[in-house]
Scaffold this motif. Structure first.
Motif, PDB file in Angstrom:
ATOM      1  N   ARG A 182       0.834  -1.194   0.000  1.00 49.42           N
ATOM      2  CA  ARG A 182       0.000   0.000   0.000  1.00 49.42           C
ATOM      3  C   ARG A 182       0.872   1.248   0.000  1.00 49.42           C
ATOM      4  O   ARG A 182       1.884   1.301   0.700  1.00 49.42           O
ATOM      5  CB  ARG A 182      -0.921   0.020   1.233  1.00 49.42           C
ATOM      6  CG  ARG A 182      -2.026  -1.019   1.175  1.00 49.42           C
ATOM      7  CD  ARG A 182      -3.028  -0.793   2.285  1.00 49.42           C
ATOM      8  NE  ARG A 182      -4.154  -1.710   2.195  1.00 49.42           N
ATOM      9  CZ  ARG A 182      -5.199  -1.672   3.010  1.00 49.42           C
ATOM     10  NH1 ARG A 182      -5.243  -0.781   3.991  1.00 49.42           N
ATOM     11  NH2 ARG A 182      -6.192  -2.537   2.860  1.00 49.42           N
TER      12      ARG A 182
ATOM     13  N   THR B 149       1.907   5.021   0.909  1.00 52.80           N
ATOM     14  CA  THR B 149       1.723   5.904   2.069  1.00 52.80           C
ATOM     15  C   THR B 149       0.971   7.159   1.630  1.00 52.80           C
ATOM     16  O   THR B 149       0.808   7.414   0.434  1.00 52.80           O
ATOM     17  CB  THR B 149       3.079   6.303   2.662  1.00 52.80           C
ATOM     18  OG1 THR B 149       3.802   7.096   1.692  1.00 52.80           O
ATOM     19  CG2 THR B 149       3.908   5.074   3.021  1.00 52.80           C
ATOM     20  N   GLY B 150       0.561   7.942   2.587  1.00 58.57           N
ATOM     21  CA  GLY B 150      -0.126   9.192   2.272  1.00 58.57           C
ATOM     22  C   GLY B 150       0.745  10.122   1.449  1.00 58.57           C
ATOM     23  O   GLY B 150       0.276  10.754   0.496  1.00 58.57           O
ATOM     24  N   SER B 151       2.030  10.199   1.800  1.00 57.96           N
ATOM     25  CA  SER B 151       2.960  11.071   1.072  1.00 57.96           C
ATOM     26  C   SER B 151       3.158  10.591  -0.358  1.00 57.96           C
ATOM     27  O   SER B 151       3.250  11.395  -1.290  1.00 57.96           O
ATOM     28  CB  SER B 151       4.312  11.121   1.792  1.00 57.96           C
ATOM     29  OG  SER B 151       4.187  11.711   3.066  1.00 57.96           O
ATOM     30  N   GLN B 152       3.235   9.271  -0.545  1.00 56.73           N
ATOM     31  CA  GLN B 152       3.391   8.719  -1.882  1.00 56.73           C
ATOM     32  C   GLN B 152       2.166   9.027  -2.748  1.00 56.73           C
ATOM     33  O   GLN B 152       2.291   9.405  -3.912  1.00 56.73           O
ATOM     34  CB  GLN B 152       3.605   7.207  -1.814  1.00 56.73           C
ATOM     35  CG  GLN B 152       4.989   6.796  -1.341  1.00 56.73           C
ATOM     36  CD  GLN B 152       5.109   5.298  -1.181  1.00 56.73           C
ATOM     37  OE1 GLN B 152       4.226   4.652  -0.630  1.00 56.73           O
ATOM     38  NE2 GLN B 152       6.195   4.738  -1.675  1.00 56.73           N
ATOM     39  N   LYS B 153       0.986   8.871  -2.169  1.00 59.59           N
ATOM     40  CA  LYS B 153      -0.247   9.159  -2.903  1.00 59.59           C
ATOM     41  C   LYS B 153      -0.319  10.628  -3.311  1.00 59.59           C
ATOM     42  O   LYS B 153      -0.684  10.963  -4.437  1.00 59.59           O
ATOM     43  CB  LYS B 153      -1.462   8.790  -2.060  1.00 59.59           C
ATOM     44  CG  LYS B 153      -1.689   7.301  -1.901  1.00 59.59           C
ATOM     45  CD  LYS B 153      -2.908   7.007  -1.034  1.00 59.59           C
ATOM     46  CE  LYS B 153      -3.123   5.510  -0.877  1.00 59.59           C
ATOM     47  NZ  LYS B 153      -4.283   5.225   0.015  1.00 59.59           N
TER      48      LYS B 153
ATOM     49  N   SER C  73      12.054   4.718   0.637  1.00 57.00           N
ATOM     50  CA  SER C  73      10.782   5.413   0.878  1.00 57.00           C
ATOM     51  C   SER C  73       9.802   5.264  -0.278  1.00 57.00           C
ATOM     52  O   SER C  73       8.665   5.731  -0.197  1.00 57.00           O
ATOM     53  CB  SER C  73      11.035   6.903   1.160  1.00 57.00           C
ATOM     54  OG  SER C  73      11.626   7.536   0.038  1.00 57.00           O
TER      55      SER C  73
END
Length: 203
Positions: free
Chosen positions: A51, A53-57, A83
């Motif tokens: 899944r 992460t929020g930062s990746q999205k 990361s």
């Protein structure tokens, strides 16, 4: 002390002016508008073995929005080792491929390019069947081309260069070999540079 501070300020000020001028020039250049349906992007993300992460999205959404715009994208993606920067770059390359365009993904060492190549071809194996081109590995000592489930690790450099020029290789991962004379792209729309600080000034 005052003079040193003044010289330091002038150097930084001129550097910022040069950067601003470069940004303004870039903003005037046309760019290929690369559309990608949100539903399809969501399905691609769901196929990942992990899944985001929020930062990746957030990073991915911003990059996708930039690629869909009319102005060239110029971004710096920062993050610690492990990361997930490669995955974000890979999705951007797949968006480019889906729009029948090519991506050059350059890294400073053959070890790193090999890691990127294996990561992208394995994680997105199912998805790469959905666009017509393949994923290529191009270094001084290694040439490889993957089309979906099929991989040719014996392909000659001359043949691989022809595949790139014809647009049959849509994602080209390599060292500075990808910017050498003799490498011609049919429709290069995205350039990704990993660990830029490790390349020479001329490169």
């Amino acid at each position: 002390v005052g003079a040193k501070k003044r010289f330091a300020f002038e150097n930084l000020f001129l550097l910022q002016l040069n950067n601003l001028e470069a940004q303004m020039r870039l903003a005037k250049e046309p760019a290929l508008k690369m559309e990608f349906p949100q539903e399809e992007l969501s399905r691609m993300i769901q196929q990942l073995p992990f899944r985001l992460t929020g930062s990746q999205k957030t990073s991915l959404e911003e990059i996708a929005a930039d690629l869909a715009g009319k102005k060239p994208m110029n971004r710096l993606l920062q993050g610690d080792v492990g990361s997930g920067k490669t995955v974000i770059a890979a999705v951007a390359a797949l968006i480019s491929a889906k729009n029948n365009a090519q991506t050059a993904f350059m890294a400073p060492t053959e070890v790193l390019t090999g890691q990127h190549y294996r990561t992208i071809t394995s994680i997105f194996k199912a998805y790469t069947n959905k666009f017509h081109g393949g994923i290529a590995l191009l270094t001084a000592n290694k040439n490889e081309l993957t089309y979906g489930e099929k991989s040719d690790d014996k392909i000659s450099k001359a043949k691989l260069l022809k595949e790139i020029e014809a647009g049959n290789a849509q994602i080209i991962i390599g060292t500075h070999a990808v910017i050498q004379k003799g490498v011609k792209f049919k429709n290069l729309a995205l350039a990704i540079v990993d660990e830029q600080h490790r390349f020479g000034v001329q490169q």
